[in-house]
Design a protein around this motif. Structure first.
Motif, PDB file in Angstrom:
ATOM      1  N   UNK A  70       0.838  -1.196   0.000  1.00  0.00           N
ATOM      2  CA  UNK A  70       0.000   0.000   0.000  1.00  0.00           C
ATOM      3  C   UNK A  70       0.880   1.255   0.000  1.00  0.00           C
ATOM      4  N   UNK A  71       1.970   1.235   0.757  1.00  0.00           N
ATOM      5  CA  UNK A  71       2.866   2.392   0.788  1.00  0.00           C
ATOM      6  C   UNK A  71       3.528   2.634  -0.559  1.00  0.00           C
ATOM      7  N   UNK A  72       3.814   1.577  -1.310  1.00  0.00           N
ATOM      8  CA  UNK A  72       4.362   1.749  -2.659  1.00  0.00           C
ATOM      9  C   UNK A  72       3.338   2.469  -3.530  1.00  0.00           C
ATOM     10  N   UNK A  73       2.084   2.063  -3.449  1.00  0.00           N
ATOM     11  CA  UNK A  73       1.031   2.718  -4.229  1.00  0.00           C
ATOM     12  C   UNK A  73       0.840   4.167  -3.812  1.00  0.00           C
ATOM     13  N   UNK A  74       1.085   4.464  -2.534  1.00  0.00           N
ATOM     14  CA  UNK A  74       0.874   5.814  -2.002  1.00  0.00           C
ATOM     15  C   UNK A  74       2.128   6.692  -2.044  1.00  0.00           C
ATOM     16  N   UNK A  75       3.228   6.172  -2.587  1.00  0.00           N
ATOM     17  CA  UNK A  75       4.479   6.919  -2.590  1.00  0.00           C
ATOM     18  C   UNK A  75       4.282   8.305  -3.199  1.00  0.00           C
ATOM     19  N   UNK A  76       4.746   9.323  -2.459  1.00  0.00           N
ATOM     20  CA  UNK A  76       4.696  10.734  -2.863  1.00  0.00           C
ATOM     21  C   UNK A  76       3.271  11.261  -3.017  1.00  0.00           C
ATOM     22  N   UNK A  77       2.321  10.641  -2.325  1.00  0.00           N
ATOM     23  CA  UNK A  77       0.943  11.110  -2.324  1.00  0.00           C
ATOM     24  C   UNK A  77       0.663  11.771  -0.977  1.00  0.00           C
ATOM     25  N   UNK A  78      -0.139  12.841  -0.969  1.00  0.00           N
ATOM     26  CA  UNK A  78      -0.407  13.565   0.283  1.00  0.00           C
ATOM     27  C   UNK A  78      -1.494  12.898   1.126  1.00  0.00           C
ATOM     28  N   UNK A  80      -2.393  11.204   4.859  1.00  0.00           N
ATOM     29  CA  UNK A  80      -1.994  11.144   6.268  1.00  0.00           C
ATOM     30  C   UNK A  80      -1.683   9.695   6.670  1.00  0.00           C
ATOM     31  N   UNK A  81      -0.513   9.451   7.257  1.00  0.00           N
ATOM     32  CA  UNK A  81      -0.147   8.084   7.673  1.00  0.00           C
ATOM     33  C   UNK A  81      -1.161   7.437   8.620  1.00  0.00           C
ATOM     34  N   UNK A  82      -1.849   8.241   9.420  1.00  0.00           N
ATOM     35  CA  UNK A  82      -2.872   7.681  10.315  1.00  0.00           C
ATOM     36  C   UNK A  82      -4.039   7.104   9.520  1.00  0.00           C
ATOM     37  N   UNK A  83      -4.396   7.756   8.411  1.00  0.00           N
ATOM     38  CA  UNK A  83      -5.466   7.239   7.553  1.00  0.00           C
ATOM     39  C   UNK A  83      -5.036   5.923   6.906  1.00  0.00           C
ATOM     40  N   UNK A  84      -3.766   5.844   6.531  1.00  0.00           N
ATOM     41  CA  UNK A  84      -3.246   4.604   5.935  1.00  0.00           C
ATOM     42  C   UNK A  84      -3.299   3.480   6.967  1.00  0.00           C
ATOM     43  N   UNK A  85      -2.879   3.771   8.186  1.00  0.00           N
ATOM     44  CA  UNK A  85      -2.902   2.771   9.263  1.00  0.00           C
ATOM     45  C   UNK A  85      -4.329   2.297   9.526  1.00  0.00           C
ATOM     46  N   UNK A  86      -5.277   3.237   9.559  1.00  0.00           N
ATOM     47  CA  UNK A  86      -6.678   2.861   9.770  1.00  0.00           C
ATOM     48  C   UNK A  86      -7.192   2.007   8.608  1.00  0.00           C
ATOM     49  N   UNK A  87      -6.767   2.331   7.392  1.00  0.00           N
ATOM     50  CA  UNK A  87      -7.173   1.558   6.223  1.00  0.00           C
ATOM     51  C   UNK A  87      -6.656   0.125   6.322  1.00  0.00           C
ATOM     52  N   UNK A 111     -10.180  -6.235  -1.382  1.00  0.00           N
ATOM     53  CA  UNK A 111     -10.360  -5.398  -0.191  1.00  0.00           C
ATOM     54  C   UNK A 111      -9.467  -4.162  -0.237  1.00  0.00           C
ATOM     55  N   UNK A 112      -8.215  -4.340  -0.650  1.00  0.00           N
ATOM     56  CA  UNK A 112      -7.280  -3.212  -0.721  1.00  0.00           C
ATOM     57  C   UNK A 112      -7.739  -2.222  -1.777  1.00  0.00           C
ATOM     58  N   UNK A 113      -8.188  -2.722  -2.935  1.00  0.00           N
ATOM     59  CA  UNK A 113      -8.658  -1.827  -4.000  1.00  0.00           C
ATOM     60  C   UNK A 113      -9.846  -0.999  -3.509  1.00  0.00           C
ATOM     61  N   UNK A 114     -10.794  -1.643  -2.828  1.00  0.00           N
ATOM     62  CA  UNK A 114     -11.954  -0.920  -2.306  1.00  0.00           C
ATOM     63  C   UNK A 114     -11.517   0.165  -1.331  1.00  0.00           C
ATOM     64  N   UNK A 115     -10.572  -0.160  -0.469  1.00  0.00           N
ATOM     65  CA  UNK A 115     -10.104   0.800   0.529  1.00  0.00           C
ATOM     66  C   UNK A 115      -9.334   1.945  -0.129  1.00  0.00           C
ATOM     67  N   UNK A 116      -8.488   1.626  -1.103  1.00  0.00           N
ATOM     68  CA  UNK A 116      -7.713   2.670  -1.777  1.00  0.00           C
ATOM     69  C   UNK A 116      -8.593   3.597  -2.595  1.00  0.00           C
ATOM     70  N   UNK A 117      -9.677   3.075  -3.139  1.00  0.00           N
ATOM     71  CA  UNK A 117     -10.589   3.911  -3.929  1.00  0.00           C
ATOM     72  C   UNK A 117     -11.111   5.066  -3.077  1.00  0.00           C
ATOM     73  N   UNK A 118     -11.355   4.798  -1.796  1.00  0.00           N
ATOM     74  CA  UNK A 118     -11.835   5.842  -0.899  1.00  0.00           C
ATOM     75  C   UNK A 118     -10.732   6.704  -0.311  1.00  0.00           C
ATOM     76  N   UNK A 119      -9.488   6.285  -0.491  1.00  0.00           N
ATOM     77  CA  UNK A 119      -8.357   6.995   0.114  1.00  0.00           C
ATOM     78  C   UNK A 119      -7.656   7.923  -0.874  1.00  0.00           C
ATOM     79  N   UNK A 120      -7.314   7.394  -2.068  1.00  0.00           N
ATOM     80  CA  UNK A 120      -6.553   8.192  -3.029  1.00  0.00           C
ATOM     81  C   UNK A 120      -6.677   7.559  -4.416  1.00  0.00           C
ATOM     82  N   UNK A 121      -7.194   8.333  -5.376  1.00  0.00           N
ATOM     83  CA  UNK A 121      -7.417   7.805  -6.724  1.00  0.00           C
ATOM     84  C   UNK A 121      -6.129   7.385  -7.418  1.00  0.00           C
ATOM     85  N   UNK A 122      -5.064   8.154  -7.244  1.00  0.00           N
ATOM     86  CA  UNK A 122      -3.798   7.824  -7.904  1.00  0.00           C
ATOM     87  C   UNK A 122      -3.239   6.516  -7.346  1.00  0.00           C
TER      88      UNK A 122
END
Length: 159
Positions: A70-78, A80-87, A111-122
């Motif tokens: 998930x962190x690789x997918x979120x690299x250089x995206x704004x 919040x790490x707390x939101x990632x942890x909750x996800x 499950x990860x795709x569903x969660x990422x869709x709500x977190x960050x489109x990129x």
């Protein structure tokens, strides 16, 4: 707990407190041999999960591996790490509450795709490109169309 600096088993807990989302205990430790200080996290594990790979292999579920992907997918995206942890906690809870001890790798991806869709489109598109094994530019286009149509539905629901 083994010291990450010298490998000694003689470590002591100096401070314990619940994490911000109350899903784990944060412990500050000190090594009696080398004096090194480090932090550990203790989480509830409802059951031992095993991941069933496409190849048929079975491997123990690794929360850290899930977090890294998930962190690789979120690299250089704004984000919040707390939101990632909750996800991640949410995905793990979904897996544990499924009632199954063996989970298909594909289901984890869903499950990860569903969660990422709500977190960050990129991050969603990045993860999808690996998870769905994109081969051509049109594969990206299909996912972007999917996101655009979902955004239209969400906008209409709010009106």
């Amino acid at each position: 707990m083994r010291c990450p600096y010298c490998g000694s088993d003689d470590t002591q807990v100096k401070d314990s407190r619940p994490s911000e989302d109350n899903t784990s205990i944060r412990r500050r430790r000190v090594c009696a041999d080398c004096g090194g200080r480090f932090t550990t996290f203790e989480r509830i594990q409802l059951r031992e999960l095993v991941v069933l790979k496409k190849s048929g292999r079975r491997v123990p579920f690794d929360r850290d591996k899930l977090m890294r992907s998930v962190q690789v997918a979120l690299r250089k995206r704004p984000v919040d790490p707390d939101r990632v942890e909750r996800m991640i906690n949410g995905v793990v809870r979904q897996l544990e509450s499924s009632g199954e001890s063996e989970i298909n790798a594909e289901q984890i991806g869903v499950y990860v795709m569903e969660a990422l869709k709500g977190l960050d489109d990129v991050a969603y598109v990045r993860f999808a490109s690996v998870y769905r094994n994109f081969r051509e530019a049109k594969d990206f286009s299909a996912v972007l169309d999917e996101l655009s149509s979902q955004d239209l539905v969400d906008t209409e629901d709010r009106d």
